[in-house]
Design a protein around this motif. Sequence first.
Motif, mmCIF file in Angstrom:
data_model
loop_
_atom_site.group_PDB
_atom_site.id
_atom_site.type_symbol
_atom_site.label_atom_id
_atom_site.label_comp_id
_atom_site.label_asym_id
_atom_site.label_seq_id
_atom_site.Cartn_x
_atom_site.Cartn_y
_atom_site.Cartn_z
ATOM 1 N N GLY A 177 -61.396 24.574 181.631
ATOM 2 C CA GLY A 177 -62.458 25.156 182.435
ATOM 3 C C GLY A 177 -62.290 26.621 182.772
ATOM 4 O O GLY A 177 -63.203 27.429 182.549
ATOM 5 N N ILE A 178 -61.133 26.996 183.312
ATOM 6 C CA ILE A 178 -60.977 28.350 183.840
ATOM 7 C C ILE A 178 -60.794 29.379 182.722
ATOM 8 O O ILE A 178 -61.500 30.399 182.674
ATOM 9 C CB ILE A 178 -59.804 28.396 184.832
ATOM 10 N N LEU A 179 -59.863 29.139 181.795
ATOM 11 C CA LEU A 179 -59.617 30.126 180.745
ATOM 12 C C LEU A 179 -60.805 30.284 179.787
ATOM 13 O O LEU A 179 -61.157 31.416 179.441
ATOM 14 C CB LEU A 179 -58.332 29.771 179.991
ATOM 15 N N PRO A 180 -61.456 29.199 179.353
ATOM 16 C CA PRO A 180 -62.645 29.413 178.514
ATOM 17 C C PRO A 180 -63.756 30.160 179.257
ATOM 18 O O PRO A 180 -64.558 30.857 178.641
ATOM 19 C CB PRO A 180 -63.089 27.982 178.164
ATOM 20 N N GLY A 181 -63.814 30.012 180.598
ATOM 21 C CA GLY A 181 -64.817 30.716 181.394
ATOM 22 C C GLY A 181 -64.235 31.922 182.100
ATOM 23 O O GLY A 181 -64.629 32.232 183.234
ATOM 24 N N HIS A 182 -63.282 32.621 181.444
ATOM 25 C CA HIS A 182 -62.572 33.709 182.117
ATOM 26 C C HIS A 182 -63.499 34.823 182.589
ATOM 27 O O HIS A 182 -63.203 35.505 183.575
ATOM 28 C CB HIS A 182 -61.478 34.277 181.207
ATOM 29 N N ALA A 183 -64.638 35.001 181.918
ATOM 30 C CA ALA A 183 -65.563 36.051 182.365
ATOM 31 C C ALA A 183 -66.090 35.743 183.767
ATOM 32 O O ALA A 183 -66.217 36.643 184.610
ATOM 33 C CB ALA A 183 -66.720 36.186 181.375
#
Length: 794
Positions: A177-183
């Motif tokens: 969740g967090i790293l793929p959505g880092h933006a």
Amino acid sequence: MESSSPATVSAGHGPGPAPADLLRRLRARGAGDPVTHVERVPARAGVPAPWPSWASAELRAAFTRRGVVAPWQHQAQAATLAYEGDHVVVATGTASGKSLAYQLPALATLLADPRATVLYLAPTKALAADQLRAVAALELEGVRPACYDGDTPRAEREWIRRHSRFVLTNPDMLHHGILPGHAQWSGFLRRLAYVVIDECHTYRGVFGSHVAHVLRRLRRQCARFGATPVFVLASATSGDPATAAGRLTGLPVTAVTEDASPRGGVTFALWEPPLLPPDSVAAPPDSSSVPGQAAGDHDDLRQVRRSALRETADLLADTVAEGVRTLAFVRSRKGAEVVAANARRSLDDAVPGLGDRVAAYRGGYLREERRELERALLHGDLLGLASTNALELGVDLVGLDAVLICGYPGTRASLWQQAGRAGRSGQEALAVLVARDDPLDTYLVHHPEAIFGAPVEATVLDPANRYVLAPQLACAAVEAPLTPADLVLFGDGAKEAVDELVAAGALRQRPTGWYWRHRERPEVDLRGEGGAPVCVVESATGRLLGTVDGGSSHFLLHPGAVYLHQGVSYVVDELDLADGCALVHVEEPDWSTHARDVTDLSVVSVRSYVDAGPVGMFLGEVDVTSQVVSYQRRRIATGEVIDTRPLDLPARELRTVAVWFTLSPQSLALAGVQSADVPGALHAAEHAAIGLLPLMATCDRWDIGGLSTAVHADTEAPTVFVYDGHPGGAGFAERAYGTASAWLRATRDAIAECGCETGCPSCVQSPKCGNGNNPLSKPDAIRVLDVVLANLPE
């Protein structure tokens, strides 16, 4: 120094007996004495330290309100190192207050810098929820702690991303969740001051190797936003924690290991269940030979000794009847349900309604169920809980008086972690290890020095495992194109893994780096559980009961399987693997179900070998193919096999690392092993070797598998294989190869010292055997191992 008050036990159950008195009563309840050893772990005084000068008055006051008058010495030392910018791991005993060591610098920084953020990672949701309660209870303005995991409602997630400054999550959510959505997380990551990794000793094997690369991906994204957070790790006591923490984070880490916290005394008993009368013994158990699947789910069968599950259930009922708050650790989900159900039944027979004070706790429950069970135990509504290792980690179970450990948990680190759940308020505690009818458990209860006189194990992980490294590099490339500098960050083997991904068409090399070529993200399973969880749904109502990991679904949720949930029995109507759903109906049959599988193995390559004349010892890669092909229905009351029913489930393939040894037929003949007895000799040696490997490697028998044959197609000789049950290997086979002489000598001694005549679950029978523990030859297994040990160099 930390202090807290034990939770109150409800009316009718006052303080229970002292641990020594309780143990005497438990020992006296049956014929014979089941206790093989009692170890007295003495109480210890604490060594306090002054508050660090950098801790603000507001922060000190908040901790004081929570009962923390001053830190212990190790807490202050670790906190100061972290506050000054050093990466640090605090590796001290259970209930030593490791949480203060990271809360202190993290919260001090949040109060001093209103823009700073903290990321906390826990291996379980229960631990993250517990830490959220602890941080929120400090009532510090502007910290805004929040849990961000799979249970977080979508409506809350946007608020957490924008406003929380202390986010508590797990490696899975960081990865998915967090790293793929880092933006979307750029503001949080740009201001990230600390990354807290709690219970870091749990990140071992393939799971630990994956997490190591998830943390490197996190460091990479933070660097892109200009942040270099300090890593603070907390670990149970372990061997060489600085090296393990450094391998996990990829950073130099300082270890703090001197435990300065006070500790109540522990009475630790080793308990061997009694032998069953000969006329009550059913056929030996069998189950999966696939390691890690349905672990321990077959302990409830009648064996040569009384089942550890039934013994633990009786002990749990006895301690609850004495008013003693007790946590029973059971190795499997099904086992936890069985222990809780049997304890409830015994208590209700004695005092109607008392059984309501006992419950089961395990993974796969819905969030609301887990939180209610945690609350009921903390507040004393429950007196007894049968749990999987989901409650092994730092959840603050204040007020527990006793811990029952049903079967050796696989490592000494886990054993002490589980035992330490009791006595957290400084009071005296009782811990009991109930031995399973298993070679390793039997060996340990008769060799207490292997538990109490040995150091805890080092955490084993291998970030260079190419089955882990390549998929993690693919995930990193999706988040941002890979550069040569990134390959240094990801360590040994990264360039080779990138070249393989380019050759496979997954990455495209351009002057600015390596780019991901596909529209969809790579599917990477951190925990190696064999795919997405399977939902268990009640057919009549559509109600979601819980989940089972994909790897266990073939064993636990096949059509016709009996599935237990909080004491209620269900039978599976249909398993839809494509949709990840199993439909069940309520039914209480008088039989249980036990899946059976077949396994085949082929050698892919040899990494290393020792030529010892008639004996060869090898390490290399193998392909293992396994398939659940049938299941048995057995009478619960007698263990009698009712029938065997076929199953049509897909085969599973595993490329992994194995250790194996070969013997010449001539050497076996000279040792007195007749050709007709070779299969049984090798089979028995294989079972015992698997059972004893956890003495040498940080694993348990459910992490590994084995196969033996009188003539293997690839070796053309009598061969015994032991392999890691994880894709690409987990380091266990390498450890076995490196300690082969010591490992196999312990195996030989365990078989020879067992008092049975022809072999039993304490030496050569296995609860995982897909062949029904047939054929087996105990005396010939000793002869086989004598040949190996006589020729193998030390």
